[in-house]
Design a protein around this motif. Structure first.
Motif, PDB file in Angstrom:
ATOM      1  N   GLY A   1       0.613  -1.232   0.099  1.00 24.95           N
ATOM      2  CA  GLY A   1      -0.142   0.043  -0.036  1.00 24.95           C
ATOM      3  C   GLY A   1       0.773   1.281  -0.035  1.00 24.95           C
ATOM      4  N   LEU A   2       0.152   2.466   0.052  1.00 24.50           N
ATOM      5  CA  LEU A   2       0.958   3.651  -0.045  1.00 24.50           C
ATOM      6  C   LEU A   2      -0.072   4.483   0.855  1.00 24.50           C
ATOM      7  N   SER A   3       0.730   5.290   1.698  1.00 21.71           N
ATOM      8  CA  SER A   3       0.049   6.342   2.785  1.00 21.71           C
ATOM      9  C   SER A   3       0.447   7.873   2.724  1.00 21.71           C
ATOM     10  N   LEU A   4      -0.399   8.399   3.347  1.00 23.84           N
ATOM     11  CA  LEU A   4      -0.014   9.964   3.341  1.00 23.84           C
ATOM     12  C   LEU A   4      -0.863  10.662   4.316  1.00 23.84           C
ATOM     13  N   SER A   5      -0.410  12.101   4.492  1.00 23.78           N
ATOM     14  CA  SER A   5      -0.958  12.870   5.452  1.00 23.78           C
ATOM     15  C   SER A   5      -1.376  14.028   4.716  1.00 23.78           C
ATOM     16  N   VAL A   6      -2.681  14.448   5.035  1.00 23.58           N
ATOM     17  CA  VAL A   6      -3.367  15.648   4.212  1.00 23.58           C
ATOM     18  C   VAL A   6      -3.997  16.308   5.271  1.00 23.58           C
ATOM     19  N   GLU A   7      -3.617  17.669   5.208  1.00 25.98           N
ATOM     20  CA  GLU A   7      -4.196  18.738   6.348  1.00 25.98           C
ATOM     21  C   GLU A   7      -5.546  19.220   5.919  1.00 25.98           C
ATOM     22  N   ASP A   8      -6.350  19.462   6.830  1.00 26.10           N
ATOM     23  CA  ASP A   8      -7.848  19.804   6.580  1.00 26.10           C
ATOM     24  C   ASP A   8      -7.832  21.225   5.640  1.00 26.10           C
ATOM     25  N   GLY A   9      -8.667  21.037   4.687  1.00 21.30           N
ATOM     26  CA  GLY A   9      -8.750  22.378   3.826  1.00 21.30           C
ATOM     27  C   GLY A   9      -7.715  22.198   2.294  1.00 21.30           C
ATOM     28  N   ASN A  10      -6.903  21.033   2.446  1.00 22.89           N
ATOM     29  CA  ASN A  10      -6.054  21.167   1.476  1.00 22.89           C
ATOM     30  C   ASN A  10      -6.633  20.196   0.222  1.00 22.89           C
ATOM     31  N   ALA A  11      -6.833  20.873  -0.985  1.00 18.06           N
ATOM     32  CA  ALA A  11      -7.700  20.254  -2.379  1.00 18.06           C
ATOM     33  C   ALA A  11      -6.667  19.356  -2.659  1.00 18.06           C
ATOM     34  N   ALA A  12      -5.585  19.126  -2.382  1.00 16.05           N
ATOM     35  CA  ALA A  12      -5.010  17.876  -2.838  1.00 16.05           C
ATOM     36  C   ALA A  12      -5.795  16.792  -2.376  1.00 16.05           C
ATOM     37  N   ARG A  13      -6.617  16.485  -1.314  1.00 22.02           N
ATOM     38  CA  ARG A  13      -7.464  15.523  -0.785  1.00 22.02           C
ATOM     39  C   ARG A  13      -8.186  14.757  -2.063  1.00 22.02           C
ATOM     40  N   ARG A  14      -8.653  15.815  -2.968  1.00 25.18           N
ATOM     41  CA  ARG A  14      -9.534  15.283  -3.993  1.00 25.18           C
ATOM     42  C   ARG A  14      -8.898  14.267  -5.003  1.00 25.18           C
ATOM     43  N   LEU A  15      -7.683  14.857  -5.233  1.00 26.23           N
ATOM     44  CA  LEU A  15      -6.528  13.865  -5.897  1.00 26.23           C
ATOM     45  C   LEU A  15      -6.379  12.592  -5.302  1.00 26.23           C
ATOM     46  N   TYR A  16      -6.129  12.446  -3.952  1.00 27.75           N
ATOM     47  CA  TYR A  16      -6.074  11.141  -3.289  1.00 27.75           C
ATOM     48  C   TYR A  16      -7.183  10.379  -3.313  1.00 27.75           C
ATOM     49  N   GLU A  17      -8.481  11.022  -3.095  1.00 29.66           N
ATOM     50  CA  GLU A  17      -9.673  10.313  -3.189  1.00 29.66           C
ATOM     51  C   GLU A  17      -9.881   9.632  -4.496  1.00 29.66           C
ATOM     52  N   ARG A  18      -9.482  10.449  -5.590  1.00 31.92           N
ATOM     53  CA  ARG A  18     -10.015   9.867  -7.000  1.00 31.92           C
ATOM     54  C   ARG A  18      -8.769   8.749  -7.001  1.00 31.92           C
ATOM     55  N   ALA A  19      -7.716   8.868  -6.509  1.00 30.28           N
ATOM     56  CA  ALA A  19      -6.915   7.612  -6.817  1.00 30.28           C
ATOM     57  C   ALA A  19      -7.082   6.238  -5.857  1.00 30.28           C
ATOM     58  N   GLY A  20      -8.234   6.509  -4.994  1.00 25.11           N
ATOM     59  CA  GLY A  20      -8.504   5.340  -4.218  1.00 25.11           C
ATOM     60  C   GLY A  20      -8.224   5.274  -2.892  1.00 25.11           C
ATOM     61  N   PHE A  21      -7.634   6.364  -2.398  1.00 29.29           N
ATOM     62  CA  PHE A  21      -7.097   6.591  -0.881  1.00 29.29           C
ATOM     63  C   PHE A  21      -8.187   6.837  -0.099  1.00 29.29           C
ATOM     64  N   VAL A  22      -8.188   6.087   1.094  1.00 23.56           N
ATOM     65  CA  VAL A  22      -9.251   6.452   2.178  1.00 23.56           C
ATOM     66  C   VAL A  22      -8.761   6.717   3.399  1.00 23.56           C
ATOM     67  N   VAL A  23      -9.483   7.433   4.215  1.00 19.93           N
ATOM     68  CA  VAL A  23      -8.995   8.002   5.471  1.00 19.93           C
ATOM     69  C   VAL A  23      -8.821   6.756   6.383  1.00 19.93           C
ATOM     70  N   THR A  24      -7.777   6.631   6.884  1.00 20.54           N
ATOM     71  CA  THR A  24      -7.555   5.496   8.001  1.00 20.54           C
ATOM     72  C   THR A  24      -7.161   5.871   9.274  1.00 20.54           C
ATOM     73  N   GLY A  25      -6.879   7.332   9.504  1.00 16.88           N
ATOM     74  CA  GLY A  25      -6.536   7.648  10.876  1.00 16.88           C
ATOM     75  C   GLY A  25      -6.723   9.416  10.982  1.00 16.88           C
TER      76      GLY A  25
END
Ligand SMILES: CC(C)(COP(=O)(O)OP(=O)(O)OC[C@H]1O[C@@H](n2cnc3c(N)ncnc32)[C@H](O)[C@@H]1OP(=O)(O)O)[C@@H](O)C(=O)NCCC(=O)NCCS
Length: 157
Positions: free
Chosen positions: A121-145
């Motif tokens: 797998g691959l992980s990352l951290s994204v701060e509240d409000g960062n539009a990059a979240r959409r990029l990650y969601e589109r790629a299939g990332f899900v919030v895990t913590g």
């Protein structure tokens, strides 16, 4: 645009991208601050180590963006650590090249590399409000913590 695998020779550019990631909401940090911050250095020191992987995009011979992952032990974990065998990503594109699909292409190339390398797998951290979240969601990332005001996201491969 050309996408190539990142090497140690790309570290000066990766350092600039760490600065872009820290400054996603505005110019809060300087390059000197990134160089002095032990957490920021975890995304850079010794790259590429065993288990690390990364890609850099260039346009007309100029580097414009990078996405890379570090497989770090728990005692040197980054903000988006999930497990030592799950590389944690840093992503960024220079401001003048944003909004043209470069990050999407880089992320997709990195996911392909990770799959080919048999990474779980691959992980990352994204701060509240960062539009990059959409990029990650589109790629299939899900919030895990959750850590402070950031979500940890995971893509299982
Ligand atoms: C987030 C970032 C990497 C996107 O790069 P990009 O090449 O512009 O991305 P793309 O063109 O592939 O677009 C992907 C998504 O990024 C976001 N995006 C696009 N242009 C953007 C811009 N000018 N500013 C911020 N986010 C942008 C959008 O969510 C977009 O999805 P959408 O098209 O559904 O709206 C880039 O804005 C960046 O480097 N930001 C600062 C560093 C950062 O926040 N890194 C991530 C830390 S978790």
């Amino acid at each position: 645009m050309l996408i190539r695998e990142a090497t140690a020779a790309d570290l000066p550019f990766l350092e600039l991208i760490v600065l872009e990631a820290y400054n996603w909401s505005g110019p809060r940090f300087t390059l000197d601050w990134v160089r002095a911050d032990p957490m920021a250095q975890r995304y850079l020191d010794g790259f590429p180590g065993p288990g690390d992987l990364g890609v850099v995009a260039a346009v007309d011979g100029h580097d414009v963006g990078a996405v890379w992952g570090r497989a770090l032990p728990a005692d040197r974990a980054g903000y988006g650590f999930v497990a030592p065998d799950i590389p944690e990503l840093t992503a960024g594109v220079v401001p003048c090249a944003r909004g043209r699909g470069i990050a999407s292409a880089l992320l997709s190339a990195l996911i392909d590399l990770a799959r080919q390398g048999g990474r779980p797998g691959l992980s990352l951290s994204v701060e509240d409000g960062n539009a990059a979240r959409r990029l990650y969601e589109r790629a299939g990332f899900v919030v895990t913590g959750r850590e402070g005001n950031s979500d940890t996201m995971l893509l299982r491969l």
